[in-house]
Design an enzyme around this catalytic site. Structure first.
Site, mmCIF file in Angstrom:
data_model
loop_
_atom_site.group_PDB
_atom_site.id
_atom_site.type_symbol
_atom_site.label_atom_id
_atom_site.label_comp_id
_atom_site.label_asym_id
_atom_site.label_seq_id
_atom_site.Cartn_x
_atom_site.Cartn_y
_atom_site.Cartn_z
ATOM 1 N N SER A 53 0.831 -1.199 0.000
ATOM 2 C CA SER A 53 0.000 0.000 0.000
ATOM 3 C C SER A 53 0.872 1.259 0.000
ATOM 4 O O SER A 53 1.798 1.376 -0.794
ATOM 5 C CB SER A 53 -0.959 -0.042 1.202
ATOM 6 O OG SER A 53 -1.973 0.919 1.081
ATOM 7 N N ASP A 109 -5.650 -3.105 -2.847
ATOM 8 C CA ASP A 109 -4.696 -2.932 -1.752
ATOM 9 C C ASP A 109 -4.064 -4.255 -1.319
ATOM 10 O O ASP A 109 -4.747 -5.237 -1.072
ATOM 11 C CB ASP A 109 -5.404 -2.291 -0.555
ATOM 12 C CG ASP A 109 -4.432 -1.702 0.427
ATOM 13 O OD1 ASP A 109 -3.710 -2.474 1.082
ATOM 14 O OD2 ASP A 109 -4.375 -0.460 0.546
#
Length: 374
Positions: free
Chosen positions: A45, A207
């Site tokens: 991320s 993500d």
């Protein structure tokens, strides 16, 4: 030692500014022309964005940290996602229209926020060509970026590394060699429903924290024997009172984000510690024969509740975003951690950098021992 040392940067949106403060504390113990003290860099991320930036400056640790700090200390929300009133209204209108159309008519990914500004920022700031050059020169062994594949619910680690490192395949997770670019970073940082998924080849990714079963498996597959983990999980105040009402949607959403970004990494660290303790009971000659080795880790994480810290800077958030979050019950007095992930304003990110620096200095003896610094 550097060739077998890995840096692992967890995810957490705006919280990732904390990682810069930790690196700032470490870099001061190295000469100005020294390379990074870890040849393997792994990120998830927002941590993947920080990690990639550091990897592109692998030959000069000071320059990499200095540039990263400058960006985070001058951050604005508008550099990450559209935050003006006209921009937010236009995006939400487009998402509402998409919901009325057939998927074959409108193939754009749905999302609460438009992160096109982040794509432009990454294209402007990161020279991906430097990754290969640093690998060829020996300044870097590998860079990996964790993503989640929505097509098959697998955790996929995309990596760029020296030629002796192969792909790996395990249950619901794999590592794939590729040439990394901006789209991989956008995929890894695409918080579910908040930012749009990204298409890479024929699959859609989001993500990297979502399907992440073993966050420490990536660096180990890449050859790490020592791992520095900068975790963004922060302590929370313990409220032992019985709830008089159902928790609000905003509170539950905050808990979900905390779980996505932190729980798996914490569990993997506990699992690794148990394995290391078990290996101590096995004679060294048997460990060598079975190709088993302990993995030494050092974990640095925030000493303060980042939800409380973010609340101090709530008014720094653009009016349009505050209004949008207010629709789901989030304000400066709410106990939701969502603001701490989405508040990309320099007052807050600078406070995170300072906190990261202070926390690292409090563990400076451990850091020196980990890197064998006199």
């Amino acid at each position: 030692m550097p060739s077998s040392t890995a840096l692992v940067l967890g995810g957490g949106g705006a919280r990732a500014a904390y990682q810069v403060g930790v690196l700032k504390a470490i870099v001061q113990f190295y000469p100005r022309n020294h390379g990074i003290p870890f040849r393997i860099v792994c990120g998830t991320s927002a941590g993947a964005i920080n990690g990639t930036s550091i990897a592109t400056h692998a030959s000069c640790f000071h320059l990499g940290v200095r540039k990263l700090e400058w960006v985070w200390r001058h951050f604005e929300t508008s550099k990450v996602y559209t935050s003006s009133i006209p921009g937010v209204m236009k995006h939400l209108g487009r998402m509402a229209l998409k919901g009325l159309q057939h998927d074959k008519v409108n193939t754009d990914a749905g999302s609460l926020l438009d992160n096109e500004p982040l794509r432009r920022l990454l294209n402007e700031l990161i020279d991906f060509g430097r990754i290969d050059r640093n690998i060829r020169s020996g300044a870097l062994t590998a860079l990996s970026i964790d993503t989640s594949c929505y097509n098959n619910s697998r955790s996929v680690t995309f990596f760029q590394a020296s030629r002796d490192i192969d792909n790996w395949y395990r249950a619901r997770r794999s590592g794939e060699r590729t040439r990394l670019n901006t789209e991989h970073l956008l995929a890894s940082s695409a918080i579910p429903m908040v930012f749009p998924s990204i298409k890479l080849k024929q699959h859609y990714y989001g993500d990297g924290s979502v399907h992440q079963l073993a966050p420490l498996a990536g660096p180990i597959h890449l050859g790490a024997e020592r791992i520095l983990v900068i975790n963004l999980d922060s302590p929370h105040k313990q409220d032992t009172r019985e709830l008089e009402y159902h928790p609000k949607t905003a509170t539950i959403a905050g808990h979900l984000l905390d779980t996505i970004f932190s729980d798996t990494l914490n569990s993997d660290l506990e699992r690794l510690e148990r394995i290391n303790n078990t290996l101590k009971l096995i004679p060294p000659e048997s460990r060598d024969r079975l190709q088993l080795k302990p993995i030494h880790t050092l974990v640095i994480k925030p000493s303060e509740d980042l939800t409380v810290l973010a609340a101090r800077y709530y008014r720094e958030m653009p009016f349009a975003i505050r209004t949008l979050l207010g629709l789901i019950g989030i304000n400066e007095d709410s106990d939701s951690s969502i603001v701490s992930y989405l508040l990309f304003e320099k007052a807050y990110t600078s406070a995170l950098i300072d906190l990261g620096y202070q926390d690292a200095m409090c563990q400076i003896d451990e850091i020196k021992a980990f890197f064998n610094i006199d």
